[in-house]
Design a protein around this motif. Sequence first.
Motif, mmCIF file in Angstrom:
data_model
loop_
_atom_site.group_PDB
_atom_site.id
_atom_site.type_symbol
_atom_site.label_atom_id
_atom_site.label_comp_id
_atom_site.label_asym_id
_atom_site.label_seq_id
_atom_site.Cartn_x
_atom_site.Cartn_y
_atom_site.Cartn_z
ATOM 1 N N GLY A 1 5.263 4.654 17.023
ATOM 2 C CA GLY A 1 6.340 5.338 16.305
ATOM 3 C C GLY A 1 6.717 5.334 14.988
ATOM 4 N N LEU A 2 6.412 4.175 14.316
ATOM 5 C CA LEU A 2 6.712 3.806 13.097
ATOM 6 C C LEU A 2 5.320 3.693 12.149
ATOM 7 C CD1 LEU A 2 9.203 0.986 13.845
ATOM 8 C CD2 LEU A 2 9.949 3.193 13.412
ATOM 9 N N GLY A 3 5.663 3.294 11.003
ATOM 10 C CA GLY A 3 4.762 3.254 10.048
ATOM 11 C C GLY A 3 4.594 1.997 9.022
ATOM 12 N N PHE A 4 3.553 1.664 8.498
ATOM 13 C CA PHE A 4 3.597 0.523 7.443
ATOM 14 C C PHE A 4 2.318 0.473 6.618
ATOM 15 C CE2 PHE A 4 1.678 -1.184 11.400
ATOM 16 C CZ PHE A 4 0.970 -2.010 11.071
ATOM 17 N N VAL A 5 2.351 -0.219 5.603
ATOM 18 C CA VAL A 5 1.136 -0.389 4.656
ATOM 19 C C VAL A 5 0.557 -1.864 5.065
ATOM 20 C CG1 VAL A 5 0.165 -0.210 2.582
ATOM 21 C CG2 VAL A 5 1.973 1.424 3.097
ATOM 22 N N ARG A 6 -0.738 -1.782 5.256
ATOM 23 C CA ARG A 6 -1.306 -3.204 5.385
ATOM 24 C C ARG A 6 -2.236 -3.355 4.068
ATOM 25 N NH1 ARG A 6 -5.009 -3.005 10.144
ATOM 26 N NH2 ARG A 6 -3.148 -3.324 11.287
ATOM 27 N N ARG A 7 -2.101 -4.724 3.803
ATOM 28 C CA ARG A 7 -2.798 -4.933 2.323
ATOM 29 C C ARG A 7 -3.728 -6.089 3.024
ATOM 30 N NH1 ARG A 7 0.509 -7.868 -2.098
ATOM 31 N NH2 ARG A 7 0.326 -9.694 -0.613
ATOM 32 N N THR A 8 -5.191 -5.997 2.622
ATOM 33 C CA THR A 8 -5.968 -6.940 3.046
ATOM 34 C C THR A 8 -6.886 -7.297 1.497
ATOM 35 O OG1 THR A 8 -6.341 -6.022 4.936
ATOM 36 C CG2 THR A 8 -8.053 -7.597 4.061
ATOM 37 N N ASP A 9 -6.812 -8.803 1.284
ATOM 38 C CA ASP A 9 -7.219 -9.271 0.115
ATOM 39 C C ASP A 9 -8.312 -10.142 0.516
ATOM 40 O OD1 ASP A 9 -7.940 -10.986 -1.905
ATOM 41 O OD2 ASP A 9 -6.055 -10.785 -2.911
ATOM 42 N N ARG A 10 -9.655 -9.583 0.370
ATOM 43 C CA ARG A 10 -10.809 -10.276 0.807
ATOM 44 C C ARG A 10 -11.081 -11.577 0.111
ATOM 45 N NH1 ARG A 10 -12.888 -4.723 1.680
ATOM 46 N NH2 ARG A 10 -14.341 -5.109 -0.250
ATOM 47 N N ASP A 11 -10.734 -11.556 -1.161
ATOM 48 C CA ASP A 11 -11.118 -12.488 -2.204
ATOM 49 C C ASP A 11 -10.165 -13.752 -1.479
ATOM 50 O OD1 ASP A 11 -12.759 -11.435 -3.381
ATOM 51 O OD2 ASP A 11 -11.261 -10.614 -5.098
ATOM 52 N N LYS A 12 -9.043 -13.698 -1.215
ATOM 53 C CA LYS A 12 -7.978 -14.629 -0.829
ATOM 54 C C LYS A 12 -8.056 -14.913 0.718
ATOM 55 C CE LYS A 12 -4.806 -14.096 -4.700
ATOM 56 N NZ LYS A 12 -3.466 -13.675 -4.858
ATOM 57 N N ARG A 13 -8.554 -13.845 1.300
ATOM 58 C CA ARG A 13 -8.782 -13.827 2.742
ATOM 59 C C ARG A 13 -7.216 -13.965 3.366
ATOM 60 N NH1 ARG A 13 -13.937 -16.929 4.956
ATOM 61 N NH2 ARG A 13 -15.363 -16.254 3.252
ATOM 62 N N THR A 14 -6.404 -13.150 2.894
ATOM 63 C CA THR A 14 -5.128 -12.927 3.218
ATOM 64 C C THR A 14 -4.840 -11.269 3.778
ATOM 65 O OG1 THR A 14 -4.358 -12.157 1.176
ATOM 66 C CG2 THR A 14 -4.070 -14.666 2.023
ATOM 67 N N VAL A 15 -4.011 -11.107 4.773
ATOM 68 C CA VAL A 15 -3.395 -9.914 5.101
ATOM 69 C C VAL A 15 -1.922 -9.733 5.315
ATOM 70 C CG1 VAL A 15 -3.602 -8.096 7.125
ATOM 71 C CG2 VAL A 15 -5.657 -9.492 6.635
ATOM 72 N N HIS A 16 -1.358 -8.828 4.605
ATOM 73 C CA HIS A 16 0.046 -8.842 4.626
ATOM 74 C C HIS A 16 0.343 -7.269 5.077
ATOM 75 C CE1 HIS A 16 -0.541 -12.611 2.311
ATOM 76 N NE2 HIS A 16 0.686 -12.874 2.961
ATOM 77 N N GLU A 17 1.696 -7.125 5.267
ATOM 78 C CA GLU A 17 2.067 -5.657 5.640
ATOM 79 C C GLU A 17 3.730 -5.368 5.073
ATOM 80 O OE1 GLU A 17 3.372 -5.956 10.035
ATOM 81 O OE2 GLU A 17 1.175 -5.847 9.758
ATOM 82 N N THR A 18 3.721 -4.281 4.683
ATOM 83 C CA THR A 18 5.065 -3.953 4.354
ATOM 84 C C THR A 18 6.209 -4.082 5.693
ATOM 85 O OG1 THR A 18 4.677 -1.622 4.650
ATOM 86 C CG2 THR A 18 4.433 -2.534 2.321
ATOM 87 N N SER A 19 7.229 -3.970 5.632
ATOM 88 C CA SER A 19 8.280 -3.742 6.707
ATOM 89 C C SER A 19 7.957 -2.377 7.531
ATOM 90 C CB SER A 19 9.640 -3.721 6.192
ATOM 91 O OG SER A 19 10.047 -2.303 5.239
ATOM 92 N N TRP A 20 8.046 -2.498 8.642
ATOM 93 C CA TRP A 20 7.923 -1.184 9.451
ATOM 94 C C TRP A 20 8.964 -0.230 9.281
ATOM 95 C CZ3 TRP A 20 4.767 -1.495 14.544
ATOM 96 C CH2 TRP A 20 3.700 -2.461 14.566
ATOM 97 N N THR A 21 8.742 1.074 9.390
ATOM 98 C CA THR A 21 9.819 2.074 8.911
ATOM 99 C C THR A 21 9.411 3.189 9.579
ATOM 100 O OG1 THR A 21 11.047 2.908 7.070
ATOM 101 C CG2 THR A 21 8.742 2.408 6.657
ATOM 102 N N LEU A 22 10.284 4.337 9.007
ATOM 103 C CA LEU A 22 9.903 5.832 9.288
ATOM 104 C C LEU A 22 8.467 6.045 8.970
ATOM 105 C CD1 LEU A 22 13.352 7.652 8.734
ATOM 106 C CD2 LEU A 22 12.458 6.956 10.956
ATOM 107 N N SER A 23 7.474 6.733 9.539
ATOM 108 C CA SER A 23 6.332 7.104 9.075
ATOM 109 C C SER A 23 6.328 7.990 7.922
ATOM 110 C CB SER A 23 5.550 8.241 10.238
ATOM 111 O OG SER A 23 5.271 7.534 11.432
ATOM 112 N N ALA A 24 7.270 8.662 7.674
ATOM 113 C CA ALA A 24 7.239 9.436 6.456
ATOM 114 C C ALA A 24 7.472 8.639 5.260
ATOM 115 C CB ALA A 24 8.389 10.649 6.323
ATOM 116 N N ALA A 25 8.438 7.618 5.372
ATOM 117 C CA ALA A 25 8.680 6.520 4.279
ATOM 118 C C ALA A 25 7.279 5.570 4.147
ATOM 119 C CB ALA A 25 9.757 5.604 4.664
ATOM 120 N N ALA A 26 6.523 5.160 5.054
ATOM 121 C CA ALA A 26 5.519 4.529 4.928
ATOM 122 C C ALA A 26 4.279 5.282 4.185
ATOM 123 C CB ALA A 26 4.970 4.003 6.316
#
Length: 94
Positions: free
Chosen positions: A56-81
């Motif tokens: 029931g929540l939304g967030f943005v996931r960022r994948t950097d293939r060069d650095k081989r890292t995955v991060h995400e924003t905080s989980w929030t209301l879907s409209a805010a994400a």
Amino acid sequence: MAGEIPDFHGPHAAPPLPGHLVLTWYQPDRRASRIRVVSHTCECSGTTYELCSAAGLGFVRRTDRDKRTVHETSWTLSAAARHTFEQILHGEAR
């Protein structure tokens, strides 16, 4: 040609604008057993962004293939994400 799989691309994220919002990125949080990718940027770049939905929540996931890292924003209301994802697409946030 019949039987070919079409080539699908997501939108490209615009370069960051001067004075863009600097997002806080976190290590992935396994808060839900299933995560649905609602939208994603084109994979032609070394860094991709995914608008995700889970529990029931939304967030943005960022994948950097060069650095081989995955991060995400905080989980929030879907409209805010979705708004954050749109800001990334327009270069207003990173």
